[in-house]
Design a protein around this motif. Structure first.
Motif, short mmCIF file in Angstrom:
data_model
loop_
_atom_site.label_atom_id
_atom_site.label_comp_id
_atom_site.label_asym_id
_atom_site.label_seq_id
_atom_site.Cartn_x
_atom_site.Cartn_y
_atom_site.Cartn_z
N ARG A 1 0.83 -1.21 0.00
CA ARG A 1 0.00 0.00 0.00
C ARG A 1 0.87 1.26 0.00
O ARG A 1 0.52 2.27 -0.63
CB ARG A 1 -0.92 -0.02 1.22
CG ARG A 1 -1.96 1.10 1.24
CD ARG A 1 -2.93 0.93 2.38
NE ARG A 1 -4.04 1.85 2.27
CZ ARG A 1 -5.09 1.85 3.09
NH1 ARG A 1 -5.14 0.97 4.09
NH2 ARG A 1 -6.07 2.73 2.92
N HIS A 2 2.00 1.21 0.68
CA HIS A 2 2.89 2.36 0.77
C HIS A 2 3.65 2.60 -0.53
O HIS A 2 3.89 3.76 -0.91
CB HIS A 2 3.88 2.12 1.92
CG HIS A 2 4.87 3.22 2.13
ND1 HIS A 2 4.51 4.51 2.46
CD2 HIS A 2 6.23 3.21 2.03
CE1 HIS A 2 5.60 5.25 2.57
NE2 HIS A 2 6.65 4.50 2.31
N HIS B 1 1.59 1.78 -7.02
CA HIS B 1 0.54 2.58 -7.66
C HIS B 1 -0.71 1.74 -7.87
O HIS B 1 -1.83 2.21 -7.70
CB HIS B 1 1.02 3.10 -9.02
CG HIS B 1 2.22 3.97 -8.95
ND1 HIS B 1 3.49 3.49 -9.19
CD2 HIS B 1 2.36 5.28 -8.65
CE1 HIS B 1 4.36 4.49 -9.07
NE2 HIS B 1 3.70 5.57 -8.73
N THR C 1 -4.16 1.34 -6.05
CA THR C 1 -3.94 0.87 -4.68
C THR C 1 -5.01 1.34 -3.70
O THR C 1 -5.64 0.52 -3.02
CB THR C 1 -2.55 1.32 -4.20
OG1 THR C 1 -1.56 0.81 -5.10
CG2 THR C 1 -2.27 0.81 -2.80
N GLU C 2 -5.24 2.63 -3.61
CA GLU C 2 -6.20 3.13 -2.63
C GLU C 2 -7.62 2.68 -2.96
O GLU C 2 -8.43 2.44 -2.06
CB GLU C 2 -6.12 4.65 -2.52
CG GLU C 2 -4.86 5.13 -1.81
CD GLU C 2 -4.65 4.45 -0.46
OE1 GLU C 2 -5.63 4.30 0.32
OE2 GLU C 2 -3.51 4.05 -0.17
N GLN C 3 -7.92 2.55 -4.24
CA GLN C 3 -9.24 2.08 -4.64
C GLN C 3 -9.44 0.63 -4.18
O GLN C 3 -10.51 0.26 -3.70
CB GLN C 3 -9.40 2.18 -6.15
CG GLN C 3 -10.80 1.81 -6.65
CD GLN C 3 -10.94 2.00 -8.16
OE1 GLN C 3 -9.94 2.11 -8.87
NE2 GLN C 3 -12.17 2.05 -8.64
N PHE D 1 -7.91 -0.95 -1.63
CA PHE D 1 -8.01 -1.06 -0.18
C PHE D 1 -9.32 -0.46 0.35
O PHE D 1 -9.82 -0.90 1.39
CB PHE D 1 -6.80 -0.40 0.48
CG PHE D 1 -5.58 -1.24 0.48
CD1 PHE D 1 -5.29 -2.09 1.54
CD2 PHE D 1 -4.70 -1.22 -0.60
CE1 PHE D 1 -4.15 -2.88 1.54
CE2 PHE D 1 -3.56 -2.01 -0.61
CZ PHE D 1 -3.28 -2.86 0.46
N ALA D 2 -9.86 0.52 -0.35
CA ALA D 2 -11.10 1.15 0.11
C ALA D 2 -12.34 0.38 -0.32
O ALA D 2 -13.38 0.42 0.36
CB ALA D 2 -11.17 2.58 -0.42
#
Length: 303
Positions: free
Chosen positions: A224-225, A228, A244-246, A248-249
């Motif tokens: 996650r860190h 992309h 990535t953020e999509q 995990f969310a």
């Protein structure tokens, strides 16, 4: 960490690798579908994280991309060139632009070779720097770039810690200025206190060089860190991929949800209240296909 614009550095289409055991009279006895129809791209300056449990096919995929193993089927395009059918001489030229960082920072180094010579070896092998003194100067510069004292170049691998050995492996990988680095679980064998340093080094080098990474890992927090985009593998198939953020969310596949729910939380109260999601891993149906559930977010059909 915005990816650079342009055509993908790496394009993988329907990549497949089956291992077959044979019985009497050469008859097929058992077929292991280690990688079974995997497709993805990696853009210039981008990091694609490849995650999943042990045995999911991540490392085999990395080896196929590097042509260390031959694919059963599928195509690999690197910098626009189809490389699955290249012969040994052609592969040698291609491998200057495609490098690898291995999981074990000790076994990947020759214990009888001074580390400076190990880092200089690709420069000599590819004929990049023929003068010995110039190679030594280049090695000193590479050591500084990965956070090591250039005087350490005369030492042997056993004289370094695991984190230092991995920095040496990274120095060797970037020596030839590659466009793509396959990092096969490069932090798994390291102490937790050192892992973040190595991940930050990868990020700094990417910003400096514009290199792309195929980052194979178990640690979702590090993925996650660093990454992309993320592709989740299960039994040889990609079951979900997204930014990535999509991911995990809004994870959609039950297996992805189970992986994310298993991530430890560095807060005792929240960790105690964390709800685990259990998923019994099953082989995805052969006819299942990735469906785009939102722009750039693909999930394997569960039907």
């Amino acid at each position: 960490m915005n990816a650079l614009a342009g055509r993908p550095v790496l394009e993988v289409e329907n990549l497949t690798r089956h291992f077959i055991t044979k019985g009497f009279f050469g008859r097929e006895e058992h077929r292991v579908r280690a990688v079974d129809g995997v497709s993805f791209t990696v853009g210039a300056g981008e990091t694609l994280g490849l995650v999943g449990e042990s045995g999911s096919g991540k490392s085999t995929t990395g080896r196929l991309v590097l042509r260390l193993d031959d694919a059963t089927a599928g195509r690999i395009h690197f910098e626009g060139q189809e490389i699955t059918s290249l012969r040994r001489g052609q592969l040698r030229t291609m491998r200057r632009r495609m490098q690898v960082v291995f999981q074990d920072p000790y076994s990947s180094l020759n214990p009888r070779m001074r580390v400076g010579d190990a880092v200089a070896e690709p420069l000599e092998a590819h004929g990049i720097i023929k003068d010995k003194k110039a190679r030594q100067e280049k090695v000193a510069d590479l050591f500084q770039r990965v956070g090591l004292n250039p005087r350490f170049a005369t030492r042997f691998p056993h004289e370094f810690s695991g984190g230092q050995r991995q920095r040496i492996g990274i120095a060797r990988a970037i020596a030839v200025e590659p466009r793509l680095i396959v990092a096969d679980e490069p932090i798994t064998a390291l102490d937790v206190s050192i892992q973040a340093q190595i991940v930050n080094l990868f990020m700094d080098l990417q910003e400096e060089m514009g290199v792309a990474y195929l980052f194979i890992a178990h640690d979702l927090a590090m993925v996650r860190h660093l990454c992309h985009r993320v592709a989740v593998m299960l039994r040889g198939r990609i079951v979900e991929t997204a930014a990535t953020e999509q991911l995990f969310a809004d994870a959609r596949h039950p297996y992805t949800q189970a992986l994310i729910s298993a991530m430890p939380i560095p807060d005792p109260d929240r960790e105690q209240a964390r709800q685990r999601i259990f998923y019994e891993a099953v082989t995805p149906p052969a006819d299942a296909r990735l469906q785009e559930v939102s722009p750039g977010h693909w999930v394997l059909d569960q039907a």
